[in-house]
Motif scaffolding. Structure first.
Motif, PDB file in Angstrom:
ATOM      1  N   GLY A  91      37.777  26.604  67.740  1.00  0.00           N
ATOM      2  CA  GLY A  91      38.870  26.382  68.669  1.00  0.00           C
ATOM      3  C   GLY A  91      40.106  27.190  68.302  1.00  0.00           C
ATOM      4  N   PRO A  92      41.250  26.890  68.940  1.00  0.00           N
ATOM      5  CA  PRO A  92      42.440  27.732  68.767  1.00  0.00           C
ATOM      6  C   PRO A  92      43.098  27.611  67.402  1.00  0.00           C
ATOM      7  N   ASN A  93      42.816  26.527  66.648  1.00  0.00           N
ATOM      8  CA  ASN A  93      43.435  26.324  65.337  1.00  0.00           C
ATOM      9  C   ASN A  93      42.345  26.112  64.293  1.00  0.00           C
ATOM     10  N   PRO A  94      41.715  27.192  63.820  1.00  0.00           N
ATOM     11  CA  PRO A  94      40.619  27.063  62.850  1.00  0.00           C
ATOM     12  C   PRO A  94      41.110  26.439  61.546  1.00  0.00           C
ATOM     13  N   PRO A  95      40.197  25.878  60.748  1.00  0.00           N
ATOM     14  CA  PRO A  95      40.587  25.111  59.567  1.00  0.00           C
ATOM     15  C   PRO A  95      40.894  25.949  58.332  1.00  0.00           C
ATOM     16  N   PHE A  96      40.990  27.263  58.451  1.00  0.00           N
ATOM     17  CA  PHE A  96      41.124  28.092  57.249  1.00  0.00           C
ATOM     18  C   PHE A  96      42.578  28.317  56.854  1.00  0.00           C
ATOM     19  N   HIS A  97      43.445  28.606  57.830  1.00  0.00           N
ATOM     20  CA  HIS A  97      44.897  28.731  57.608  1.00  0.00           C
ATOM     21  C   HIS A  97      45.243  29.826  56.613  1.00  0.00           C
ATOM     22  N   THR A  98      44.416  30.857  56.552  1.00  0.00           N
ATOM     23  CA  THR A  98      44.623  32.010  55.674  1.00  0.00           C
ATOM     24  C   THR A  98      44.054  33.235  56.380  1.00  0.00           C
ATOM     25  N   PRO A  99      44.320  34.427  55.861  1.00  0.00           N
ATOM     26  CA  PRO A  99      43.545  35.581  56.305  1.00  0.00           C
ATOM     27  C   PRO A  99      42.058  35.327  56.019  1.00  0.00           C
ATOM     28  N   THR A 100      41.214  35.587  57.005  1.00  0.00           N
ATOM     29  CA  THR A 100      39.779  35.308  56.893  1.00  0.00           C
ATOM     30  C   THR A 100      39.014  36.568  57.276  1.00  0.00           C
ATOM     31  N   PHE A 101      38.173  37.026  56.356  1.00  0.00           N
ATOM     32  CA  PHE A 101      37.496  38.303  56.518  1.00  0.00           C
ATOM     33  C   PHE A 101      36.027  38.060  56.856  1.00  0.00           C
ATOM     34  N   VAL A 102      35.621  38.556  58.028  1.00  0.00           N
ATOM     35  CA  VAL A 102      34.264  38.376  58.537  1.00  0.00           C
ATOM     36  C   VAL A 102      33.490  39.664  58.290  1.00  0.00           C
ATOM     37  N   LEU A 103      32.405  39.556  57.519  1.00  0.00           N
ATOM     38  CA  LEU A 103      31.589  40.733  57.227  1.00  0.00           C
ATOM     39  C   LEU A 103      30.596  40.958  58.362  1.00  0.00           C
ATOM     40  N   THR A 104      30.661  42.128  58.968  1.00  0.00           N
ATOM     41  CA  THR A 104      29.814  42.440  60.114  1.00  0.00           C
ATOM     42  C   THR A 104      29.585  43.936  60.175  1.00  0.00           C
ATOM     43  N   HIS A 105      28.429  44.328  60.699  1.00  0.00           N
ATOM     44  CA  HIS A 105      28.146  45.751  60.900  1.00  0.00           C
ATOM     45  C   HIS A 105      28.806  46.282  62.167  1.00  0.00           C
TER      46      HIS A 105
END
Length: 210
Positions: A91-105
Motif C-alpha cells: 500500500g501507500p505506506n510500506p512498513p520499511f520507512h528507509t531507503p529500500t533497494f530491490v534487486l532486479t534484472h
C-alpha cells in the motif's frame, strides 16, 4: 562499520522459506501464511497479540536499521516488472520507512512512498548492493529482507553479520529452500537456539570474530 542483519526469517522443518507457485493471489504459494503465523500473533504485529518469546524476537526487526535490500520476488509476484503501476504489496505506506533497494534484472525509476520508504531498483551483485545500501543507511545497519534466494546469496557471499531464523514446525515439501548450496555455513557463526511456546524455534547466527 554498520552490520548486515536478517530478522524474522521463517523456514519450514524441511528448509523452505516460501511455497509455490507464487502469484498475486498467493504471495507465498501453497505455504499461505503458515510460516508467519507465529509473528502475526505477537504484540509487535497486533496490539492485541501476545507478549513473550516470540514478541521479544519480532520487535528486534526495526531498531537500528537504516536501509533494506530485498529481491524481486519479495517486491511483487511474477510479472510485476511488466506493470508500470506496481509499487509493492504494502500500500501507500510500506512498513520499511528507509531507503529500500530491490534487486532486479529490469531496473526502473525509484518510487517514493509515504512514511520514509523509497524503493530503488538495482541490477547488482550482493556486494555492490550492500555498498550502495550502506551509503544510504546513514551509519545504521542494513537489513536483508528476503526472499529466500537473496538471503542465500548474501550468505554465500559471506556478507551476513547477524541472522535471526525461525524454524516453524510444518513440512512444505516444495518451494524455495534456504540451505541449498550452503553446506557447513554454520561454521562461520555462533549459533543459539530458543524454543517458544508457539512451537517455533528461534535460531540466531552471529558471525564469529576472526
Amino acid at each position: 562499520m554498520s552490520l548486515t542483519r536478517i530478522h524474522n526469517f521463517s523456514v519450514s522443518l524441511d528448509g523452505f522459506g516460501t511455497g509455490e507457485p507464487q502469484s498475486a493471489e498467493a504471495p507465498f504459494g501453497h505455504a499461505g501464511q503458515r510460516l508467519h503465523q507465529w509473528m502475526m500473533a505477537t504484540r509487535s504485529w497486533d496490539p492485541t497479540g501476545t507478549a513473550g518469546v516470540d514478541d521479544a524476537f519480532a520487535e528486534r526487526h526495526d531498531p537500528g536499521i537504516g536501509a533494506e535490500i530485498m529481491g524481486a520476488n519479495k517486491f511483487g509476484p511474477p510479472g510485476w516488472q511488466d506493470d508500470p503501476g506496481w509499487d509493492g504489496w504494502w500500500g501507500p505506506n510500506p512498513p520499511f520507512h528507509t531507503p529500500t533497494f530491490v534487486l532486479t534484472h529490469r531496473p526502473r525509476p525509484s518510487i517514493e512512498m509515504e512514511g520514509g520508504t523509497t524503493f530503488h531498483f538495482l541490477e547488482a551483485s550482493p556486494a555492490e548492493a550492500l555498498e550502495t545500501a550502506r551509503a544510504a543507511a546513514g551509519g545504521q545497519d542494513v537489513r536483508i529482507g528476503g526472499g529466500v534466494t537473496v538471503v542465500r546469496d548474501f550468505l554465500l557471499a559471506g556478507l551476513v553479520d547477524h541472522m535471526h531464523l525461525v524454524v516453524v514446525p510444518i513440512v512444505l515439501g516444495r518451494g524455495v529452500r534456504l540451505w541449498d548450496g550452503l553446506e557447513a555455513v554454520e561454521e562461520g557463526f555462533d549459533v543459539e537456539a530458543v524454543s517458544a511456546p508457539s512451537g517455533v524455534t528461534h535460531l540466531t547466527f552471529t558471525r564469529k570474530t576472526p
